[in-house]
Design a protein around this motif. Structure first.
Motif, PDB file in Angstrom:
ATOM      1  N   ALA A 235     -45.916  48.706  83.449  1.00 42.54           N
ATOM      2  CA  ALA A 235     -46.249  48.263  82.248  1.00 42.54           C
ATOM      3  C   ALA A 235     -45.292  48.984  81.201  1.00 42.54           C
ATOM      4  CB  ALA A 235     -47.597  48.384  81.941  1.00 42.54           C
ATOM      5  N   ALA A 236     -45.199  50.059  81.233  1.00 44.60           N
ATOM      6  CA  ALA A 236     -44.471  50.697  80.153  1.00 44.60           C
ATOM      7  C   ALA A 236     -43.001  50.135  80.252  1.00 44.60           C
ATOM      8  CB  ALA A 236     -44.537  52.114  79.915  1.00 44.60           C
ATOM      9  N   GLU A 237     -42.512  50.167  81.197  1.00 47.74           N
ATOM     10  CA  GLU A 237     -41.022  49.635  81.642  1.00 47.74           C
ATOM     11  C   GLU A 237     -41.148  48.498  80.862  1.00 47.74           C
ATOM     12  OE1 GLU A 237     -38.466  51.326  82.157  1.00 47.74           O
ATOM     13  OE2 GLU A 237     -38.919  52.903  83.668  1.00 47.74           O
ATOM     14  N   LYS A 238     -42.052  47.539  81.142  1.00 51.58           N
ATOM     15  CA  LYS A 238     -41.782  46.169  80.457  1.00 51.58           C
ATOM     16  C   LYS A 238     -41.856  46.397  78.969  1.00 51.58           C
ATOM     17  CE  LYS A 238     -42.477  42.907  83.629  1.00 51.58           C
ATOM     18  NZ  LYS A 238     -41.382  41.675  83.791  1.00 51.58           N
ATOM     19  N   VAL A 239     -42.637  47.026  78.364  1.00 54.95           N
ATOM     20  CA  VAL A 239     -42.415  47.198  77.019  1.00 54.95           C
ATOM     21  C   VAL A 239     -40.979  47.611  76.574  1.00 54.95           C
ATOM     22  CG1 VAL A 239     -43.477  48.544  75.000  1.00 54.95           C
ATOM     23  CG2 VAL A 239     -44.787  47.929  76.895  1.00 54.95           C
ATOM     24  N   LEU A 240     -40.640  48.472  77.327  1.00 55.37           N
ATOM     25  CA  LEU A 240     -39.125  49.023  76.919  1.00 55.37           C
ATOM     26  C   LEU A 240     -38.123  47.954  76.950  1.00 55.37           C
ATOM     27  CD1 LEU A 240     -39.210  52.989  77.549  1.00 55.37           C
ATOM     28  CD2 LEU A 240     -40.293  51.594  75.547  1.00 55.37           C
ATOM     29  N   GLU A 241     -38.178  46.815  77.791  1.00 53.12           N
ATOM     30  CA  GLU A 241     -37.232  45.995  78.220  1.00 53.12           C
ATOM     31  C   GLU A 241     -36.935  45.288  76.947  1.00 53.12           C
ATOM     32  OE1 GLU A 241     -38.828  43.431  81.112  1.00 53.12           O
ATOM     33  OE2 GLU A 241     -38.285  45.082  82.799  1.00 53.12           O
ATOM     34  N   GLN A 242     -38.019  45.298  75.747  1.00 54.78           N
ATOM     35  CA  GLN A 242     -37.640  44.418  74.592  1.00 54.78           C
ATOM     36  C   GLN A 242     -37.097  45.322  73.747  1.00 54.78           C
ATOM     37  OE1 GLN A 242     -38.518  41.419  74.106  1.00 54.78           O
ATOM     38  NE2 GLN A 242     -39.299  41.284  76.385  1.00 54.78           N
ATOM     39  N   LYS A 243     -36.846  46.508  74.096  1.00 54.30           N
ATOM     40  CA  LYS A 243     -35.948  47.489  73.315  1.00 54.30           C
ATOM     41  C   LYS A 243     -36.476  47.705  71.663  1.00 54.30           C
ATOM     42  CE  LYS A 243     -31.447  46.037  75.725  1.00 54.30           C
ATOM     43  NZ  LYS A 243     -31.667  47.417  76.561  1.00 54.30           N
ATOM     44  N   PRO A 244     -37.655  47.773  71.767  1.00 53.08           N
ATOM     45  CA  PRO A 244     -38.334  48.459  70.466  1.00 53.08           C
ATOM     46  C   PRO A 244     -37.830  49.689  69.927  1.00 53.08           C
ATOM     47  CG  PRO A 244     -39.928  48.955  72.243  1.00 53.08           C
ATOM     48  CD  PRO A 244     -38.594  48.033  73.070  1.00 53.08           C
ATOM     49  N   VAL A 245     -37.360  50.031  68.460  1.00 53.82           N
ATOM     50  CA  VAL A 245     -36.853  50.990  68.093  1.00 53.82           C
ATOM     51  C   VAL A 245     -37.906  52.121  67.645  1.00 53.82           C
ATOM     52  CG1 VAL A 245     -35.191  51.660  66.206  1.00 53.82           C
ATOM     53  CG2 VAL A 245     -35.051  49.369  67.532  1.00 53.82           C
ATOM     54  N   LEU A 246     -37.676  53.246  68.073  1.00 50.23           N
ATOM     55  CA  LEU A 246     -38.622  54.157  67.659  1.00 50.23           C
ATOM     56  C   LEU A 246     -37.872  54.548  66.174  1.00 50.23           C
ATOM     57  CD1 LEU A 246     -38.245  56.653  70.556  1.00 50.23           C
ATOM     58  CD2 LEU A 246     -40.492  55.696  69.728  1.00 50.23           C
TER      59      LEU A 246
END
Length: 453
Positions: A235-246
């Motif tokens: 699930a967390a990898e799915k989030v990061l696939e969208q390349k959200p920015v810290l």
């Protein structure tokens, strides 16, 4: 029609809470009232900010160890229920809205799902799917918040007999209220979030609206609760696939009274808790043992806290406000920490440190961050959990973390508070980690089993 509906619904909710009846839920208005019937009506229900985003249970944050009160501040609190929450009193009768507000979210979500059954999806499939996905997310998120407060930590061995919460899938008012098992509760949450992730758009212009990214982020949190680390990672990898920015914390003003903007770029889903006098930002102080965890190069120390001379206060709420609530939404840094912990639990230390370092780099002064390293699972988890402790303060997550980590001897923690000459303690895995369901709820719905003491 919708304005009148909301007015009547508010009246109805108020009357319901004061009347004896067979259900603890806020009953559906009678059929003579105007009721939602279109996609536009459904959007209006789900966009009701004060119900859907603004009133999640606060009891866990009050009971957590993110802060402490002086005897003077404690004695200034007028409500016994607030005092009892703070001291983990066994018979604490917490404010009833810690239960009912969550079920208002569930009621609205179920009403939308009931309306959708009578609408032809083919007329507007994009909005139909989005609305259905939002309703499923809101229902799951409310269930998850309620389970954090009113259930014991998840143990697979006893989850089929441990009490969960009351599950409702329709807005029907005559259904007898009974608690599901804990495994049924968390399975329902997982099912709703999984389906919502398939229906929702990846992003939204409104942080108060759920997205597939928010659904996956919530699933990564859920995986930690039920110790399903494959779920956490996927699930967390799915989030990061969208390349959200810290957010690079170097870009923030450490001298600002409120360094973080509301709806900032790291916010994946916006929500806040109910209010509590215990969380007064001017009288609730941060313990020195927590404050001292931050090194000189760690920007969180100056961005999160203010030394008032009387004590250290927390100023870094992710909703950009200074009030008596806690942020209760989902933020990107949590996802990175979930992922690091998930990989560590799966003995993939390299990936665990990779994601932890990607996050923590943005929290330190430029050029002064030394990447974390670990050679085994034990060391990696110790580092990750310390960074989790330092990052996720006042996010309505600490109570959840205490419960799940208490199941592991290496991470269990005894809590202690002192008021006057008296010391109050909460041992790991104490039954008090499941707050009593408010007496007003039990009085209206005696079929609901109370938590044990």
């Amino acid at each position: 029609m919708i304005t009148r509906y909301y007015f009547l619904l508010i009246i109805f909710y108020s009357v319901t809470l004061l009347s004896a009846c067979n259900t603890f839920l806020d009953d559906k208005p009678n059929q003579k009232m105007a009721v939602p019937s279109t996609l536009k009506d459904c959007d209006a229900l789900l966009d009701d900010y004060f119900t859907m985003n603004n009133s999640y249970p606060v009891a866990g944050e009050v009971g957590a160890d993110n802060y402490y009160l002086t005897t003077q501040a404690f004695e200034a609190i007028s409500l016994n229920s607030e005092r009892d929450m703070y001291l983990w009193q066994a018979e604490a009768d917490i404010p009833v809205d810690n239960w009912t507000a969550g079920y208002k979210v569930i009621f609205n979500a179920n009403q939308v799902l009931d309306v959708l059954k009578d609408i032809d999806r083919a007329v507007d499939p994009i909005n139909y799917d989005r609305i259905k996905g939002e309703a499923l997310f809101f229902r799951a998120y409310a269930y998850m918040q309620l389970a954090d407060i009113f259930t014991l930590p998840y143990r697979k061995s006893s989850s089929s007999t441990d009490l969960g919460i009351v599950l409702r899938e329709t807005a029907t008012v005559d259904e007898i209220s009974r608690r599901a098992s804990l495994v049924e509760t968390y399975q329902k949450i997982a099912d709703d979030l999984t389906e919502s992730a398939k229906l929702l758009p990846a992003l939204s212009n409104y942080k108060t609206r759920p997205t597939s990214v928010a659904s996956y982020a919530a699933l990564s949190r859920l995986g930690l609760v039920i110790q399903n680390y494959d779920m956490v990672i996927a699930a967390a990898e799915k989030v990061l696939e969208q390349k959200p920015v810290l957010i690079d914390y170097n870009t923030l003003n450490k001298n600002a009274a409120r360094p973080f903007q509301r709806f900032n770029s790291e916010t994946l889903f916006y929500a806040i808790t109910l209010t509590s006098s215990c969380l007064d930002p001017y009288t609730s102080f941060v313990d020195s043992s927590l404050y001292d965890m931050y090194g000189a190069a760690d920007l969180r120390k100056s961005l999160y806290f203010k030394d008032t001379g009387s004590g250290v206060t927390f100023k870094a709420k992710y909703d950009g406000e200074s009030n008596y609530t806690s942020f209760a939404g989902i933020v990107l840094d949590e996802v990175y920490l979930n992922l690091a912990e998930g990989y560590s639990e799966r003995d993939n230390i390299g990936q665990a440190m990779k994601y932890l370092n990607q996050l923590t780099l943005t929290r330190f002064k430029t050029g002064e961050f030394i990447p974390f390293t670990a050679t085994n699972k034990t060391d990696a988890l110790a580092i990750i959990l310390a960074e989790r402790r330092k990052s996720l303060i006042m996010r309505n997550l600490r109570w959840m973390d205490l419960k799940r980590l208490n199941l592991k001897d290496a991470h269990a923690k005894s809590l202690s508070r002192k008021i006057g000459e008296n010391t109050y303690q909460l041992a790991p895995n104490d039954l008090r980690y499941a707050f009593l369901i408010p007496s007003g709820v039990i009085g209206m719905a005696p079929t609901i089993n109370q938590n044990k003491r």
